[in-house]
Design a protein around this motif. Structure first.
Motif, mmCIF file in Angstrom:
data_model
loop_
_atom_site.group_PDB
_atom_site.id
_atom_site.type_symbol
_atom_site.label_atom_id
_atom_site.label_comp_id
_atom_site.label_asym_id
_atom_site.label_seq_id
_atom_site.Cartn_x
_atom_site.Cartn_y
_atom_site.Cartn_z
ATOM 1 N N MET A 48 0.852 -1.183 0.000
ATOM 2 C CA MET A 48 0.000 0.000 0.000
ATOM 3 C C MET A 48 0.883 1.227 0.000
ATOM 4 S SD MET A 48 -3.102 0.830 2.612
ATOM 5 C CE MET A 48 -3.879 -0.651 2.062
ATOM 6 N N SER A 49 0.688 2.134 -0.926
ATOM 7 C CA SER A 49 1.543 3.298 -1.045
ATOM 8 C C SER A 49 0.742 4.547 -0.842
ATOM 9 C CB SER A 49 2.219 3.343 -2.416
ATOM 10 O OG SER A 49 1.246 3.499 -3.412
ATOM 11 N N SER A 50 1.390 5.539 -0.358
ATOM 12 C CA SER A 50 0.778 6.846 -0.192
ATOM 13 C C SER A 50 1.836 7.886 -0.386
ATOM 14 C CB SER A 50 0.146 7.004 1.190
ATOM 15 O OG SER A 50 1.134 6.936 2.166
ATOM 16 N N SER A 51 1.504 8.930 -1.066
ATOM 17 C CA SER A 51 2.445 10.018 -1.285
ATOM 18 C C SER A 51 1.681 11.294 -1.357
ATOM 19 C CB SER A 51 3.252 9.809 -2.566
ATOM 20 O OG SER A 51 2.394 9.846 -3.660
ATOM 21 N N SER A 52 2.321 12.351 -0.975
ATOM 22 C CA SER A 52 1.685 13.668 -0.996
ATOM 23 C C SER A 52 2.724 14.706 -1.288
ATOM 24 C CB SER A 52 1.006 13.969 0.342
ATOM 25 O OG SER A 52 1.958 13.988 1.361
ATOM 26 N N GLY A 67 9.260 8.236 11.743
ATOM 27 C CA GLY A 67 9.173 6.790 11.653
ATOM 28 C C GLY A 67 9.500 6.283 10.265
ATOM 29 N N ALA A 68 8.998 6.987 9.243
ATOM 30 C CA ALA A 68 9.284 6.578 7.872
ATOM 31 C C ALA A 68 10.775 6.683 7.582
ATOM 32 C CB ALA A 68 8.485 7.437 6.898
ATOM 33 N N ALA A 69 11.408 7.769 8.042
ATOM 34 C CA ALA A 69 12.838 7.962 7.773
ATOM 35 C C ALA A 69 13.673 6.881 8.438
ATOM 36 C CB ALA A 69 13.270 9.344 8.255
ATOM 37 N N ILE A 114 9.566 -0.060 0.859
ATOM 38 C CA ILE A 114 9.581 0.689 2.127
ATOM 39 C C ILE A 114 8.431 1.685 2.165
ATOM 40 C CG2 ILE A 114 10.916 2.280 3.545
ATOM 41 C CD1 ILE A 114 13.445 0.976 2.466
ATOM 42 N N THR A 115 8.190 2.369 1.044
ATOM 43 C CA THR A 115 7.077 3.325 0.982
ATOM 44 C C THR A 115 5.748 2.628 1.239
ATOM 45 O OG1 THR A 115 8.298 4.673 -0.601
ATOM 46 C CG2 THR A 115 5.924 5.015 -0.477
ATOM 47 N N ARG A 116 5.560 1.461 0.657
ATOM 48 C CA ARG A 116 4.305 0.722 0.861
ATOM 49 C C ARG A 116 4.191 0.219 2.297
ATOM 50 N NH1 ARG A 116 4.145 -3.885 -3.305
ATOM 51 N NH2 ARG A 116 1.911 -3.940 -2.800
ATOM 52 N N ILE A 117 5.320 -0.159 2.893
ATOM 53 C CA ILE A 117 5.296 -0.594 4.293
ATOM 54 C C ILE A 117 4.843 0.543 5.199
ATOM 55 C CG2 ILE A 117 6.781 -1.273 6.234
ATOM 56 C CD1 ILE A 117 8.434 -2.902 4.198
#
Length: 846
Positions: A1-5, A111-113, A129-132
């Motif tokens: 699952m990915s999310s970006s903004s 957390g993402a970093a 990693i982005t989807r995680i």
């Protein structure tokens, strides 16, 4: 699952975020002080011990289970992306990311970093990693929705009292939350992948979605249980009602962006459950919860991250000078970066600023105002640490040592331990702070003396002046409180101003010593310009530039320092083979001084080189260049030029081109024209990017003079490129009472002269802000610049200048300014304006 903004990088948003966080902190501090003002911080140590080992173990057990359940998020996410890892790896990534994210604010980003940092060492692809990260965020939200919604529907009356909402509103809100969870499960069972702007989000399997909901709900319950068991038994709400309030307060803290939600979480919880819980018991429980759920996991995560990085053996990139100066081992510096240390010091500063008064037996009584001033100082020095300033390193070390001693004497062992550890961590990283001198003699001693007097007076007033007991609240709280006497407010304000003045001294960049170009330097400059220089290279002779030479001495940058900006005028000049080392060496020199490199009015020829040095390019405007082989006065397009030339000749105007060696006899008459022009404009000479009327400077160049009946009515100096192909007008002056066609006539005659003498192009100069975009894809700088260009005629003739130059049907060549990202661009533009016009007012008035 990915999310970006997309995140806006506009200056307004950069300023709004810290202001919003500061406002939340101030409001939280005021409310918490009003709630807990009758509770003695001096008794807090004893109150924590009174909780008993059984309660403490129960809270620690709930904390451990919560973090253990959180590692399950990553287990499910790795199954979702199809990249299995052993538990010892993803468990470490989850724990470190969660512990740091909980404490440092912006938990999703932090957390993402950190997940990316740890997972990348095991070669997990960036897309995975982005989807995680996106999957984990959804899992976290699902549990909050189930917990809050289920608690509301289970007992809407009690939940309504805790939330201060009507029972019907609680039922509706709880139903919406649970319906959203049910919708997610239905999508997982029978839905289709979601596509948006080229991105695709695949649905999880039904079993995986159910596992998300169950695991997240359990994790939220254990997190709430860690605080619930610490509350006084006689004041506890039923667990589900408390869990609803807890989840709302936690989300408020996460959304606020305040490190650890400090103050915001507590404030929301006080509003929700304060009426049913004693303030004293709630205060002890909140402090114990912070220690159990935040501080202890953060310390453990720090150790694990350091061990991981040490095993990984990553060598952090850095200037060669740092290693040569005895840098700390790469395994340490890769973890204890200036930014990490700055963030840690800033968090400690926020705590001292917000809390103020120290808990403990008061072996040494220190007022809350003094501790708040120390916290404000820590915030300022943290900013200097982030910028790698040596003075900030020394100031922070001294401040932490002082706070450690005071906190230890005061009995606050937690704060003294934290500041002592930070001080010890700073010592081996000294060589990472290489910018600016460690100590420098102030150019104006009045400012450090003023700061010392103001801070000293505030500390003396509150500690020894007999009025210190009147204010027993942190700085922000006392400032907003109506009970604070006016004299105390004035002294507190004076102390804060003193800290800010001292902080400005630490954060101010160390400019190089004033440099006067000697004859030997100017001889080298002249030789380079004569061989390789473009037209604008002649700005090296205006007398207001410093020079940075390449190692071989056959290329240079001309620049000047204004504020933090080291502004280079134009592109490198000289042998192109040396440009890369020249620019990189200059940027490193600026970096050592803690400055900001700015390359002003540059062409796109070396854009890749500027980007390699970490700079971003923003469009400054467009330069009008007339191809002389194509220029003619014949044809309909040049009708206005022919008309203007013919009219000027009928008025008796004539043109004379004067060689540099013949300029001297004309200087008195030229001075009269220049002075009259400046007086009529009520302005002063521009500098740096333009030539000024200086007799030595004017005498260096060919001159075009316009006469009317032997009287000089206008003149201009001409720059000639070193390759003999391009000509450009520099300094232009005219008599105010001369014919209004004189400048157009001058340009026409110059272009014709250049074409007759074998030149290939003639530059009419830059039209500022011309050609900037205004559409949806435009940057903030482009939109602001376009707005000024289209509606700023009352300040500067932007459109009129473009229209005038367009009359010569030139080819437009884009000019840029290259600066670091973020707020560097507007700050750099202000500094450049100061250099050119002696201030913004000088630029606007022309």
């Amino acid at each position: 699952m990915s999310s970006s903004s997309r995140r806006s990088t506009s200056p307004a948003r950069h300023l709004l975020a810290p202001l919003l966080v500061a406002g939340l902190l101030a409001a939280a501090a005021v409310l918490l002080h009003r709630t807990f003002r009758h509770h003695s911080w001096a008794e807090l140590g004893g109150d924590l011990l009174a909780l008993g080992p059984g309660t403490a173990l129960a809270a620690l057990g709930a904390t451990a289970v919560s973090y253990l359940a959180m590692t399950g998020y990553d287990a499910l996410a790795l199954r979702y992306v199809g990249h299995p890892l052993p538990y010892r790896r993803y468990g470490l990534a989850s724990f470190v990311a969660t512990a740091f994210g909980n404490n440092l604010g912006a938990s999703a980003v932090v957390g993402a970093a950190l997940r990316a940092r740890v997972y990348s060492s095991w070669r997990v692809p960036g897309s995975a990693i982005t989807r995680i990260v996106g999957f984990n965020l959804v899992t976290l939200v699902l549990g909050a929705a189930v917990l809050a919604g289920g608690g509301m529907l289970h007992d809407p009356l009690k939940a309504g009292r805790a939330l201060h909402l009507h029972g019907a509103a609680v039922l509706v809100l709880g139903s919406l939350l649970l319906v959203s969870v049910a919708g997610y499960l239905l999508w997982a069972c029978a839905g289709r992948p979601i596509g948006w702007r080229g991105r695709r989000v695949d649905r999880p399997s039904p079993g995986l979605a159910v596992a998300q909901v169950v695991l997240s709900t359990f994790e939220w319950l254990t997190m709430a249980a860690a605080l619930h068991v610490l509350l006084p038994a006689e004041d506890r709400l039923p667990f589900l009602a408390f869990a609803v309030a807890f989840s709302i307060a936690t989300v408020a803290g996460l959304v606020s962006g305040v490190p650890g939600g400090l103050g915001v979480f507590e404030t929301a919880l006080v509003v929700l459950i304060g009426p049913t819980t004693s303030p004293a018991g709630l205060a002890v429980a909140l402090v114990a919860y912070r220690l159990c759920y935040f501080v202890l996991p953060l310390l453990l995560a720090t150790v694990l991250l350091v061990v991981h990085e040490a095993r990984r053996g990553v060598t952090a990139p850095g200037p060669a000078r740092t290693a040569a100066a005895g840098a700390p081992p790469a395994r340490i510096s890769s973890v204890l970066t200036p930014s990490v240390l700055a963030l840690s010091v800033a968090g400690t500063g926020v705590f001292m600023l917000m809390v103020g008064d120290l808990p403990g037996p008061r072996a040494l009584d220190v007022s809350a105002v003094t501790i708040s001033l120390a916290g404000l100082s820590a915030l300022l020095t943290a900013r200097g640490l982030h910028r790698r300033l040596r003075r900030a390193w020394a100031g922070t070390l001294a401040l932490l040592a002082g706070v450690t001693a005071i906190a230890a004497a005061h009995g606050d062992l937690v704060l003294s331990a934290v500041t002592a550890v930070l001080a010890l961590l700073l010592v081996p990283t000294r060589s990472a702070f290489y910018r600016g001198p460690l100590f420098a003699r102030p150019r104006n001693p009045a400012w450090p003396i003023t700061a010392t007097v103001l801070v000293g007076a505030a500390v003396w007033w509150h500690e020894f002046g007999g009025a210190g007991g009147a204010v027993d609240a942190p700085l922000l709280v006392a400032s907003f409180s109506g009970d604070t006497p006016g004299a105390d407010r004035l002294v507190m304000a004076a102390g804060a101003v003193g800290v800010l003045i001292g902080g400005r001294r630490i954060l101010t960049s160390a400019a190089p010593d004033p440099q006067a170009a000697c004859e030997q330097v100017m001889a080298r400059v002249s030789a380079v310009v004569a061989r390789w220089g473009r037209c604008t290279s002649h700005l090296a002779f205006t007398g207001d530039k410093r020079f940075h030479f390449s190692p071989g001495g056959t290329a240079f940058l001309m620049y000047q320092v204004e504020g933090r900006s080291w502004v280079v005028m134009g592109d490198p000049v000289g042998d192109p083979a040396e440009f890369r080392g020249l620019v990189r060496g200059f940027v490193e020199e600026v970096d050592r001084h803690g400055g900001r490199p700015v390359f002003y009015n540059v062409l796109p020829d070396h854009a890749d080189l500027y980007r390699e040095c970490g700079l971003s390019l923003a469009k400054l405007g467009e330069e009008a260049v007339v191809p002389l082989a194509e220029f003619t006065l014949a044809g309909r397009a040049r009708t206005n030029l022919r008309t203007c030339r013919n009219k000027s000749q009928r008025l008796g105007l004539s043109v004379e081109f004067v060689a540099p060696e013949d300029v001297a006899p004309l200087l008195p008459a030229l001075r009269e024209v220049s002075d009259a022009w400046l007086a009529q404009r009520n302005g002063k000479e521009k500098r740096f990017s333009l030539g000024a009327f200086d007799e030595e400077y004017v005498s260096r160049f060919p001159l075009v003079v316009v006469r009317q009946e032997e009287r000089i009515t206008a003149f201009a100096t001409l720059w000639v490129g070193g390759d003999g192909r391009e000509v450009q007008v520099d300094l232009m002056r005219r008599l105010p009472d001369g014919p209004n066609t004189v400048m157009t006539f001058l340009f026409v005659e110059c272009i014709l002269w250049a074409g007759e003498n074998g030149f290939s192009s003639f530059s009419l100069g830059v039209a500022p802000l011309s050609g900037l975009r205004s559409g949806a894809a435009a940057s903030s700088w482009d939109r602001v610049g376009h707005l000024l260009w289209s509606r700023g005629e009352r300040f500067y003739n932007f459109r009129g200048l473009r229209t005038f130059k367009q009359g010569f049907t030139p080819r437009w060549r884009t000019r840029y300014v290259a600066t670091p990202g973020g707020l560097a661009l507007p700050n750099a533009v202000v500094d450049v304006a100061t250099l050119i016009g002696g201030g913004i007012r000088g630029v606007v008035r022309g």
